[in-house]
Design a protein around this motif. Structure first.
Motif, short mmCIF file in Angstrom:
data_model
loop_
_atom_site.label_atom_id
_atom_site.label_comp_id
_atom_site.label_asym_id
_atom_site.label_seq_id
_atom_site.Cartn_x
_atom_site.Cartn_y
_atom_site.Cartn_z
N TRP A 1 0.84 -1.19 0.00
CA TRP A 1 0.00 0.00 0.00
C TRP A 1 0.87 1.24 0.00
O TRP A 1 1.81 1.35 0.78
N GLN B 1 -11.12 1.00 7.00
CA GLN B 1 -11.30 -0.30 7.64
C GLN B 1 -10.54 -1.36 6.85
O GLN B 1 -10.57 -1.35 5.62
N ASP B 2 -9.86 -2.27 7.56
CA ASP B 2 -9.21 -3.44 6.95
C ASP B 2 -9.94 -4.68 7.45
O ASP B 2 -10.27 -4.77 8.63
N ASN B 3 -10.15 -5.65 6.56
CA ASN B 3 -10.81 -6.91 6.91
C ASN B 3 -9.95 -8.08 6.48
O ASN B 3 -9.18 -7.97 5.52
N HIS B 4 -10.12 -9.20 7.17
CA HIS B 4 -9.36 -10.42 6.88
C HIS B 4 -10.30 -11.59 7.09
O HIS B 4 -10.90 -11.72 8.16
N LYS C 1 -13.16 -1.22 -2.47
CA LYS C 1 -12.36 -2.26 -1.81
C LYS C 1 -11.08 -2.53 -2.60
O LYS C 1 -11.12 -2.69 -3.81
N VAL D 1 -7.69 -10.57 2.33
CA VAL D 1 -7.62 -9.31 3.09
C VAL D 1 -8.03 -8.16 2.17
O VAL D 1 -7.78 -8.19 0.97
N TYR D 2 -8.69 -7.18 2.77
CA TYR D 2 -9.10 -6.04 1.94
C TYR D 2 -9.28 -4.78 2.76
O TYR D 2 -9.63 -4.82 3.93
N LYS D 3 -8.98 -3.68 2.10
CA LYS D 3 -9.14 -2.34 2.65
C LYS D 3 -10.47 -1.79 2.11
O LYS D 3 -10.80 -2.02 0.95
#
Length: 185
Positions: free
Chosen positions: A30, A48-51, A72, A131-133
């Motif tokens: 990033w 927000q970051d998700n996993h 995303k 994983v995603y932002k």
């Protein structure tokens, strides 16, 4: 970083520059200024970051929010998925079209899915960590799901068997019944 256009111009594949030797590798995942310059062309804030971790045959999506719409930036850190973005931007030249790309820990590719797209993925490896932002916070009150196998969208999922779905995705709506994105394109 290399940015590759897809058949939907606003959806981009991002290939990071990877430096590796016998010890392993290093890559920048990033960079705010490069992302804005090469991908979006405008200020982009991730909040927000998700996993998630999923087993082979799991299909998640096609999800979107009608308020607090999310862009995303997605990638896979373990395993492989077939990742899909469907244009739900009313008035877009590519409305109703989809893009699908394999993302894996091996190819290290990322996919930029802007606001105004429904998103989903299918796990093709034994398991995958995804994983995603996100550009906006998750808001379950405004989350919707379009049927993964809607005939009007006709996504070419690389299925090896009937996919495993959540209750939410089993009860998803038809594309033609969806509440489309009416924000600026």
């Amino acid at each position: 970083m290399k940015v590759i256009n897809t058949k939907i111009p606003d959806v981009k594949i991002i290939e990071p520059t990877v430096f590796g030797d016998e010890r392993g590798f290093f890559m920048e995942t990033w960079n705010q200024s490069k992302f804005e310059e090469l991908v979006t062309g405008k200020p982009t804030l991730f909040v927000q970051d998700n996993h998630s971790k999923s087993k082979k045959g799991i299909l998640r999506g096609l999800h979107y929010q009608t308020e607090n719409t999310q862009g995303k930036l997605v990638r896979v850190v373990s395993g492989e998925v077939f990742d899909v973005a469907v244009d739900i931007r009313k008035g877009s030249a590519t409305f109703g079209e989809w893009v699908g790309e394999y993302l894996s820990a091996e190819n290290k590719r990322q996919l930029w899915v802007p606001e105004g797209f429904a998103h989903g993925f299918y796990v093709t490896s034994d398991e995958a960590e995804f994983v995603y932002k996100c550009t906006h916070y998750y808001n379950p009150k405004f989350e919707h799901s379009i049927k993964w196998n809607d005939e009007s969208v006709n996504i070419g999922w690389p299925l090896s068997a009937t996919p495993i779905l959540s209750n939410k995705d089993m009860n998803a709506i038809d594309f033609n019944d969806a509440e489309y994105f009416n924000g600026s394109i």
